[in-house]
Design a protein around this motif. Structure first.
Motif: not given
Length: 307
Positions: A291-303
């Motif tokens: 699961s270490d290879f599952i990225p976080s989905f917190h909006g990085e690079g979106v706004l």
């Protein structure tokens, strides 16, 4: 007044009138339950794709919220199934995100689960980009949509999850997946042709077919390998045999796949691949099943940075 868009972008052909804009906490119609407006959960350099995609500088991965397949075991379930992460943006902002990733050194722009946003993606790619565009999808695609993408997409990165319709119905709610994915992949190849690498081994155009081995489903994996061998010659496509399965999403509701792959299962699948004669492609190391290879989905690079 514009004509309502009745969506048939994916093989489910819901035919629903999808909302133009995304409104949080408002139920959206159709199987993908999202708007025509793009919703993005992460946009960043990604180093965990196949070597010819990630290279040394990373792939410019744009992770879209929602999916037209919604597999029960999806490692990105927080965005593909629950829709609990993601930021609605304009097409103009999406285009600027591409530019920002390219300026960071991205070898390509990697559109991850893009199908629900076909309309916006076509608009965002109206002008060509200076790097290849990767269409990273589950393989459950309509040939009509693939035809609309001609000239916009240089690299197709589809899964071929199932040759067994009973598995595709149980785990992805799509009994027609084997036939649909086979037609889609053949159409992708007809569109972009044999794969081409640059001098650094970075893919410039072509098709990479991925297959994730599921626990207890080796016959399905062997059938997928056979299909690829029977439909493509050496030098035409790349094949990626993936051992990264870990129980995610709703896998706990399916006891037979609620476990990691065993070494014996992977060794048998890998040997079958080697015996098939397919040489153009990739296999994964055991430590990829984490699961270490599952990225976080917190909006990085979106706004934009101002936000």
């Amino acid at each position: 007044m514009s004509t309502p868009y009745c969506c048939t972008d994916c093989p489910r052909h819901c035919g629903v009138v999808r909302s133009e804009t995304y409104t949080p906490d408002v139920p959206m119609p159709g199987y993908c339950h999202t708007s025509l407006q793009p919703v993005v959960a992460r946009a960043a350099l990604h180093f965990w794709e196949e070597p010819c995609i990630s290279g040394s500088r990373g792939s410019g991965a744009v992770f879209f919220t929602s999916c037209n397949l919604r597999c029960c075991f999806c490692q990105n379930a927080v965005i593909s199934t629950t829709g609990s992460a993601g930021i609605p943006i304009t097409v103009a902002r999406l285009r600027r995100i591409y530019g920002e990733l390219i300026s960071q050194g991205a070898h390509n722009i990697n559109l991850v689960t893009p199908t629900p946003y076909t309309q916006a993606i076509l608009e965002s790619l109206e002008a060509p980009l200076p790097v290849p565009v990767v269409y990273n999808c589950g393989g459950y695609e309509s040939t009509e949509t693939i035809d609309r993408l001609a000239g916009k997409i240089q690299i197709y990165l589809p899964d071929f999850k199932y040759c067994d319709a009973s598995l595709s119905q149980r785990y992805s709610g799509a009994a027609d997946y084997p036939d649909v994915a086979a037609r889609a992949i053949l159409r992708m190849y007809d569109q972009v042709g044999p794969y081409e690498l640059d001098d650094q081994g970075i893919l410039q155009k072509g098709v990479v077919i991925r297959h994730l081995i599921l626990p207890g489903c080796l016959d399905n994996t062997k059938a997928v390998i056979d299909w690829v061998r029977n439909h493509f010659d050496d030098g035409q496509v790349l094949f990626s045999l993936m051992r990264q399965y870990v129980p995610c999403g709703q896998a706990a509701d399916y006891p037979e796949i609620n476990r990691p792959l065993t070494d014996a299962e992977y060794d048998e699948a890998e040997q079958y691949l080697f015996d098939s004669g397919i040489e153009d492609g990739f296999v994964q190391e055991k430590d990829s099943a984490s699961s270490d290879f599952i990225p976080s989905f917190h909006g990085e690079g979106v706004l934009p940075e101002s936000h």
